[in-house]
Design an enzyme around this catalytic site. Structure first.
Site, PDB file in Angstrom:
ATOM      1  N   HIS A   9       0.827  -1.212   0.000  1.00 41.61           N
ATOM      2  CA  HIS A   9       0.000   0.000   0.000  1.00 41.61           C
ATOM      3  C   HIS A   9       0.861   1.261   0.000  1.00 41.61           C
ATOM      4  O   HIS A   9       2.030   1.247   0.401  1.00 41.61           O
ATOM      5  CB  HIS A   9      -0.922   0.007   1.223  1.00 41.61           C
ATOM      6  CG  HIS A   9      -0.177   0.009   2.520  1.00 41.61           C
ATOM      7  ND1 HIS A   9       0.375   1.150   3.061  1.00 41.61           N
ATOM      8  CD2 HIS A   9       0.123  -0.995   3.384  1.00 41.61           C
ATOM      9  CE1 HIS A   9       0.972   0.857   4.201  1.00 41.61           C
ATOM     10  NE2 HIS A   9       0.842  -0.443   4.423  1.00 41.61           N
ATOM     11  N   GLY A  10       0.267   2.369  -0.429  1.00 42.76           N
ATOM     12  CA  GLY A  10       0.945   3.650  -0.361  1.00 42.76           C
ATOM     13  C   GLY A  10       1.158   4.094   1.082  1.00 42.76           C
ATOM     14  O   GLY A  10       0.635   3.493   2.026  1.00 42.76           O
ATOM     15  N   GLU A  11       1.918   5.165   1.242  1.00 41.15           N
ATOM     16  CA  GLU A  11       2.235   5.660   2.585  1.00 41.15           C
ATOM     17  C   GLU A  11       0.961   5.940   3.379  1.00 41.15           C
ATOM     18  O   GLU A  11       0.059   6.634   2.919  1.00 41.15           O
ATOM     19  CB  GLU A  11       3.051   6.946   2.481  1.00 41.15           C
ATOM     20  CG  GLU A  11       3.418   7.537   3.837  1.00 41.15           C
ATOM     21  CD  GLU A  11       3.998   8.929   3.724  1.00 41.15           C
ATOM     22  OE1 GLU A  11       5.207   9.084   3.933  1.00 41.15           O
ATOM     23  OE2 GLU A  11       3.220   9.876   3.419  1.00 41.15           O
ATOM     24  N   GLY A  22       0.413  -2.342  12.236  1.00 41.80           N
ATOM     25  CA  GLY A  22      -0.236  -3.637  12.395  1.00 41.80           C
ATOM     26  C   GLY A  22      -1.638  -3.673  11.821  1.00 41.80           C
ATOM     27  O   GLY A  22      -1.876  -3.277  10.688  1.00 41.80           O
ATOM     28  N   GLU A  87      -1.534  -6.910   7.405  1.00 47.57           N
ATOM     29  CA  GLU A  87      -0.213  -6.735   7.998  1.00 47.57           C
ATOM     30  C   GLU A  87      -0.073  -7.654   9.209  1.00 47.57           C
ATOM     31  O   GLU A  87      -1.077  -8.093   9.790  1.00 47.57           O
ATOM     32  CB  GLU A  87      -0.049  -5.265   8.425  1.00 47.57           C
ATOM     33  CG  GLU A  87       1.255  -4.904   9.112  1.00 47.57           C
ATOM     34  CD  GLU A  87       2.482  -5.150   8.268  1.00 47.57           C
ATOM     35  OE1 GLU A  87       2.821  -6.343   8.086  1.00 47.57           O
ATOM     36  OE2 GLU A  87       3.107  -4.175   7.808  1.00 47.57           O
ATOM     37  N   LYS A  98       8.255   4.184  16.407  1.00 44.62           N
ATOM     38  CA  LYS A  98       9.361   3.225  16.276  1.00 44.62           C
ATOM     39  C   LYS A  98      10.669   3.780  16.828  1.00 44.62           C
ATOM     40  O   LYS A  98      11.417   3.067  17.505  1.00 44.62           O
ATOM     41  CB  LYS A  98       9.528   2.825  14.807  1.00 44.62           C
ATOM     42  CG  LYS A  98       8.339   2.051  14.256  1.00 44.62           C
ATOM     43  CD  LYS A  98       8.481   1.794  12.764  1.00 44.62           C
ATOM     44  CE  LYS A  98       7.238   1.110  12.217  1.00 44.62           C
ATOM     45  NZ  LYS A  98       7.301   0.915  10.764  1.00 44.62           N
ATOM     46  N   ARG A 114      10.917  -6.111  14.632  1.00 49.30           N
ATOM     47  CA  ARG A 114      10.419  -5.702  13.314  1.00 49.30           C
ATOM     48  C   ARG A 114      10.730  -6.721  12.231  1.00 49.30           C
ATOM     49  O   ARG A 114       9.912  -6.935  11.338  1.00 49.30           O
ATOM     50  CB  ARG A 114      11.032  -4.354  12.892  1.00 49.30           C
ATOM     51  CG  ARG A 114      10.577  -3.158  13.668  1.00 49.30           C
ATOM     52  CD  ARG A 114      11.175  -1.887  13.066  1.00 49.30           C
ATOM     53  NE  ARG A 114      10.641  -1.626  11.727  1.00 49.30           N
ATOM     54  CZ  ARG A 114      11.379  -1.237  10.700  1.00 49.30           C
ATOM     55  NH1 ARG A 114      12.684  -1.095  10.816  1.00 49.30           N
ATOM     56  NH2 ARG A 114      10.811  -1.002   9.527  1.00 49.30           N
ATOM     57  N   GLY A 183       3.689  -4.543   4.193  1.00 46.18           N
ATOM     58  CA  GLY A 183       5.110  -4.852   4.218  1.00 46.18           C
ATOM     59  C   GLY A 183       5.420  -6.264   4.648  1.00 46.18           C
ATOM     60  O   GLY A 183       6.180  -6.988   3.995  1.00 46.18           O
TER      61      GLY A 183
END
EC number: 5.4.2.11
Length: 247
Positions: A9-11, A22, A87, A98, A114, A183
């Protein structure tokens, strides 16, 4: 030759905020929408057509798919949404920044959470509002199927049955398939397709909004894979993902 396209997916807003996302259902940023539209343009320019698309049940992936299909004039094709493409669930880390988490626990520990294969973050309690067990979109699942936390190994275990039972048979029939996911769910599939070891998967980072093309043989074994688009921009995007978990 069989071609399969994978797209993260895009940002999202929490990508921008550098937070563990998540299963939290956060939307795309304006940049993320542009990334999705650009992915559609790249696919058009490369001559791709799709017969069916698979996507998670999270809006950042669904909206990315909408933008891609809109750019390609393919809004009419069948779309199958499934939670197994979600995700990975980040457990008690979900929603945390993070970099701040790395300051607290150290870069090495956050990298393990991660990117390692079999070390999950600390779990949620089922009473935690971040646990998705009461979300209607997961109502058909048993409580034990709704995760409290996940490592990549867990994500592989839920994704691959859907690949083998649903997606792969469609590809074998000659249908052109697009998968829009996340991701870590895409890392799970790439690990399987490329036979990446548990140790080497730590170094795999998938950028947002850039199509990843697999050329497959008749047994769905990869012959080659490559990203579409400018390679310098690709390197910047991959490096940005790799640096997200550092203090």
């Amino acid at each position: 030759m069989i071609k399969l396209v994978l797209l993260r997916h895009g940002e999202s807003q929490w990508n921008l905020d550098n937070r563990f996302t998540g299963w939290h259902d956060i939307d795309l940023t304006d940049k993320g929408r542009r990334e999705a539209s650009n992915a559609g343009k790249l696919l058009c320019e490369a001559g791709f057509e799709f017969d069916v698309a698979y996507v998670s049940v999270l809006k950042r992936a669904i909206r990315t798919l909408w933008n891609v299909l809109d750019e390609m004039n393919l809004m009419w094709i069948p779309v199958i949404r499934n939670w197994r493409l979600n995700e990975r669930h980040y457990g008690a880390l979900q929603g945390l920044n993070k970099a701040e988490t790395a300051q607290k626990y150290g870069d090495e520990q956050v990298l393990v959470w991660r990117r390692s294969y079999d070390t999950p973050p600390p779990p949620l309690e089922r009473t935690d509002e971040r646990w998705p067990g009461s979300d209607r979109r997961y109502a058909a699942l048993d409580a034990d199927e709704v995760p409290l936390t996940e490592c990549l190994k867990d994500t592989v275990a839920r994704f691959l049955p859907f690949w083998h039972e649903t997606i792969a048979p469609e590809i074998s029939k000659g249908r052109n398939v697009l998968i829009v996911a996340h991701g870590n769910s895409l890392r799970a599939l790439v690990k399987y397709l490329d036979g990446i070891s548990e140790e080497d998967i730590v170094g795999l980072n998938i950028p947002t909004g850039i199509p990843l093309v697999y050329e497959l043989d008749d047994n769905l074994k990869p012959l080659k894979s490559y990203y579409l688009g400018d390679q310098e921009e690709l390197k910047k995007a991959v490096d940005a993902v790799a640096g997200q978990g550092k203090a």
